[in-house]
Every structure is written in structure tokens, then in C-alpha cells.
Design an enzyme around this catalytic site. Structure first.
Site, PDB file in Angstrom:
ATOM      1  N   GLY A  14      80.813  35.557 -13.192  1.00 23.19           N
ATOM      2  CA  GLY A  14      80.633  34.854 -11.916  1.00 23.19           C
ATOM      3  C   GLY A  14      81.784  33.922 -11.601  1.00 23.19           C
ATOM      4  CB  CYS A 130      79.037  21.227  -6.904  1.00 21.22           C
ATOM      5  SG  CYS A 130      77.986  22.216  -5.829  1.00 21.22           S
ATOM      6  CD  GLN A 157      77.190  21.276  -0.300  1.00 16.20           C
ATOM      7  OE1 GLN A 157      76.298  20.462  -0.037  1.00 16.20           O
ATOM      8  NE2 GLN A 157      77.017  22.205  -1.229  1.00 16.20           N
ATOM      9  CG  HIS A 243      81.388  21.054  -2.229  1.00 15.00           C
ATOM     10  ND1 HIS A 243      81.661  22.333  -1.813  1.00 15.00           N
ATOM     11  CD2 HIS A 243      80.256  21.142  -2.987  1.00 15.00           C
ATOM     12  CE1 HIS A 243      80.750  23.156  -2.302  1.00 15.00           C
ATOM     13  NE2 HIS A 243      79.886  22.465  -3.019  1.00 15.00           N
TER      14      HIS A 243
END
Ligand code: 25A
Ligand code: L14
Length: 342
Positions: A14, A130, A157, A243
Site C-alpha cells: 500500500g 494523520c 486533505q 495535508h
């Protein structure tokens, strides 16, 4: 000197898993061996590590034999199912999903903020969301000086938070629009290219999203202060990495903008970029690929006695996920909180 641990990366194919491998390599993490796991779908694939390829193994309940430390980023379901098996096998888990974060038995750690919470771990340590990580890195030093009472945050984001498939979706939609083709939507409910979606993760009964409530609950847990009031609006924007957050805080004791800049420039993991006259302020394109959390646009909130506004930016895949997890792993070794089995 203790022996080096055998380390597993779960979800290695991932977006976050690959960054974890890269971060372990860049920081020369003292592992005696690193192994890559993902679902059956990816078994046999290769992922790069230290100039070679690791062959991805299928994750099963028996995978953790001989593994001392596992970094998980394969979604909440996988963590719920497999982390207990890892712990039973004597492995310490640093989990990047939302599965265990609010569990009272599980420390939720940002190394710059609450490293001492690692001391009471029972096998699983949760890596925060996050958006929360980059915000608390900046809030903590200000809280220590002025005691924060309330936080109002809006996020901007990046799509990489959703994973590789969302990165591909934004790329594809941009191409489709420029070629005057119909826009395909698979990952998000609406077009993300040239648009902003006030919707991250699922909606809850109180009409906030789960992402927004993570920022509320996780901030209180990490800062160890249930009295800090947080209210959040989380927005997806057509940015690939990084972000950004507009953060307003109200403190008990006044902190001037100048004092805030001085406090934050001394704090770990932070870079102050704040010179409006020269157009210097944090941007996602500066933060992408970097380890620091960037803060700027620091201004006193002129509508209240003790308030500040600021703009906080970090790489969501690095400090927001992979780097924070590896920093936790490094601290676990320093504090001798991992049992190296062989
Ligand atoms: O539940 P949560 O906590 O909210 O998290 C949901 C997702 O958010 C990401 C992460 O996605 C997670 O899956 N995420 C979590 N925390 C994050 C954070 N702080 C975060 N993102 C940013 N910041 P991801 O893309 O980073 O990683 C997904 C990895 O998990 C592996 N995986 C999934 N199920 C697994 C598993 N590994 C072991 N056992 C399981 N049961 C997954 O591997 C990936 O490595 P994979 O083999 O399933 O997929 C590899 C490639 O296959 C493609 N693909 C994905 N789904 C499908 C598919 N192909 C066909 N059909 C599909 N349905 C993808 O291209 C992928 O690259
Ligand atoms: O870690 O941006 O809880 O879609 C879940 C969704 C991280 C990011 C988490 C996203 C996340 C995310």
C-alpha cells in the site's frame, strides 16, 4: 547490547506500507531482517528495500512466528483480526489503522508529544490519524506554555490519505477533464479533480464525519487532557501529497504571535515558515517528502483575548503515517520495550 529485531511490514504494497519500508531504509533502522506482508492478492509481488526486492508474503494468523516488531497499515479490519495473533506470538505491533486508537489498553503516541505513554503498552501501540498527528505536534508546545482551552480546525486533505487508488483517481479525472471525456468516479462519491469535498471517512449519527471525530477524541487522548475542546471540519482537496490545516486556538494564558514563533522554532519536529512580507508560508508542495511539520501564518485572533490562528502542513504519508510509526519503533528499542526473541 540487545540483538536487533526481526521486523514485519503488514500492508507492504500500500501507499503507507511502501513508505514504511522506505523510512526504515532511510533511517537505517536496526533490524536483523525485514519481511513484507499483504493480502493473498499481492503474495509473490516484489517491493523495493535497500536496493533489493522483498517478496511479499500472504498474511496469515501464523505469520508472526519469529517476528519481534510489526508495523501494520492494512486497514482497520486487518488490524482487528491479526494484531491479537501477533501479540500472542510475542510480537509488538505499531498499528496505523483506526482499529485500536481509542482502546483504553492501547497507547496512542506521537513521539514529540507523549513518548512516556509507550511505557504502559501491552503489545499494541496505535499510530494516530494523520490530521491529528501534525496538529498535536504544534499544539503541545503551545499547550505547555499557555494551556489550550479550545481548538477550531478545518483541514485540506490530500488524496494519498485514501491510498494508491485515490491517487490514480485524481490523476485520471484530470486527464479526462482535459480530454473532454466523462469523469469516472470510483473512490469518492463526487469528482475530486478541481473540487473540494467536505466529506472524509463515513458520516456519524451527530452529522460529523468519523475523520472529524478522530481529531476530537485522539487529540484529547494524546495530549492527556480531556478538557481540551476540539471542533473540526475535514475537507478533501485535489492535492496528491500533504495535508494543510487552518487551526484556531484559544488559550488560558495569552501567547503573542511573536512568542508563538519563538516557542515553535525551539520545538522538536517543527519548522516555522512565517514571513508574510516575503510570501513565506507552509505549502503542501514544500512538505511533500519531508519529515518536519511546517507552521506559519501565525496571527493573534483579534476577536478574543487569548487566541491564535495558524496554518499547519505536513506530509500525510510520512509524518502522518509511516515516519511516525517508525519513530515509535525506534523509541520502543531505545526504551527496551521490545522483546527480541532469537
Ligand atoms: O480501516 P482504516 O484504518 O480506516 O484504513 C483504510 C485504508 O486507509 C489506508 C490504508 O490503505 C488502509 O487500507 N490508511 C490507513 N491508515 C492510513 C494513514 N494514516 C492510511 N492511509 C494514509 N494514512 P493503503 O492503500 O495504504 O494500504 C492498503 C494495504 O493493506 C493491504 N491489505 C489489505 N487487506 C489485507 C492487507 N494486507 C494483509 N492482509 C489483508 N487482509 C493491502 O494489500 C495494501 O498493501 P493488498 O494486497 O490488498 O493490495 C495490494 C494492491 O492491490 C490493489 N487492490 C486493492 N484492493 C483491490 C485491489 N485489486 C483488486 N481488487 C481489490 N479489491 C491495490 O492497487 C493495492 O496496491
Ligand atoms: O488513519 O484520508 O484514520 O481517507 C483514514 C482515512 C487516514 C486517512 C486514518 C483518508 C485515515 C484517511
Amino acid at each position: 547490547m540487545a540483538k536487533n529485531p526481526v521486523v514485519a511490514v503488514v500492508g507492504a504494497t500500500g501507499a503507507v506500507g511502501r513508505e514504511m519500508l522506505k523510512t526504515l531504509e532511510q533511517r537505517d533502522f536496526p533490524a536483523s531482517e525485514v519481511r513484507a506482508f499483504a493480502s493473498a492478492r499481492s503474495a509473490g509481488k516484489r517491493v523495493p528495500f535497500k536496493g533489493q526486492d522483498l517478496i511479499v508474503e500472504e498474511l496469515t494468523e501464523d505469520s508472526f512466528k519469529g517476528i519481534d516488531l510489526a508495523l501494520f497499515s492494512a486497514g482497520g479490519g486487518t488490524s482487528k483480526k491479526f494484531a491479537p495473533h501477533a501479540v500472542k506470538a510475542g510480537c509488538v505491533v505499531v498499528d496505523n489503522s483506526s482499529a485500536w486508537r481509542m482502546d483504553d489498553e492501547v497507547p496512542l503516541v506521537v513521539p514529540e508529544v507523549n513518548p512516556e505513554d509507550l511505557n504502559w503498552h501491552k503489545g499494541i501501540i496505535a499510530n494516530p490519524n494523520c490530521s491529528t498527528i501534525q496538529m498535536v505536534v504544534v499544539l503541545k508546545p503551545l499547550h505547555d506554555v499557555g494551556k489550550i482551552k479550545r481548538v477550531v480546525v478545518s483541514t485540506y486533505q490530500a488524496v494519498s490519505g485514501t491510498g494508491q487508488k485515490a491517487i490514480e483517481e485524481l490523476e485520471k479525472q484530470v486527464r479526462q477533464i482535459f480530454n473532454m471525456q466523462e469523469v469516472e468516479k470510483k473512490v469518492y462519491p463526487y469528482q475530486i479533480a478541481f473540487n473540494c469535498l467536505p466529506h472524509i471517512d463515513v458520516f456519524l449519527d451527530n452529522d460529523y464525519t468519523k475523520e472529524e471525530m478522530k481529531m476530537v477524541n485522539e487529540t484529547q487522548k494524546i495530549m492527556g487532557d480531556p478538557n481540551i475542546k476540539v471542533t473540526a471540519t475535514a475537507v478533501r482537496v485535489p492535492v496528491f501529497y500533504g495535508h494543510s490545516e487552518s487551526v484556531n486556538i484559544e488559550t488560558e494564558k495569552k501567547i503573542t504571535a511573536k512568542e508563538a514563533r519563538a516557542i515553535l522554532s525551539q520545538a522538536p519536529g517543527i519548522k516555522v515558515l512565517d514571513n508574510p512580507k516575503e510570501n513565506i508560508y507552509p505549502l503542501a508542495i514544500f512538505a511533500a517528502g519531508e519529515d518536519d511539520t511546517f507552521v506559519g501564518r501565525i496571527r493573534e485572533d483579534e476577536t478574543i483575548e487569548c487566541g491564535l490562528n495558524m496554518w499547519i502542513v505536513a506530509d500525510n504519508i510520512r509524518k502522518g503515517a509511516a515516519l511516525n510509526a517508525v519513530q515509535i519503533a525506534e523509541l520502543l528499542l531505545i526504551k527496551d520495550l521490545v522483546r527480541v526473541q532469537s
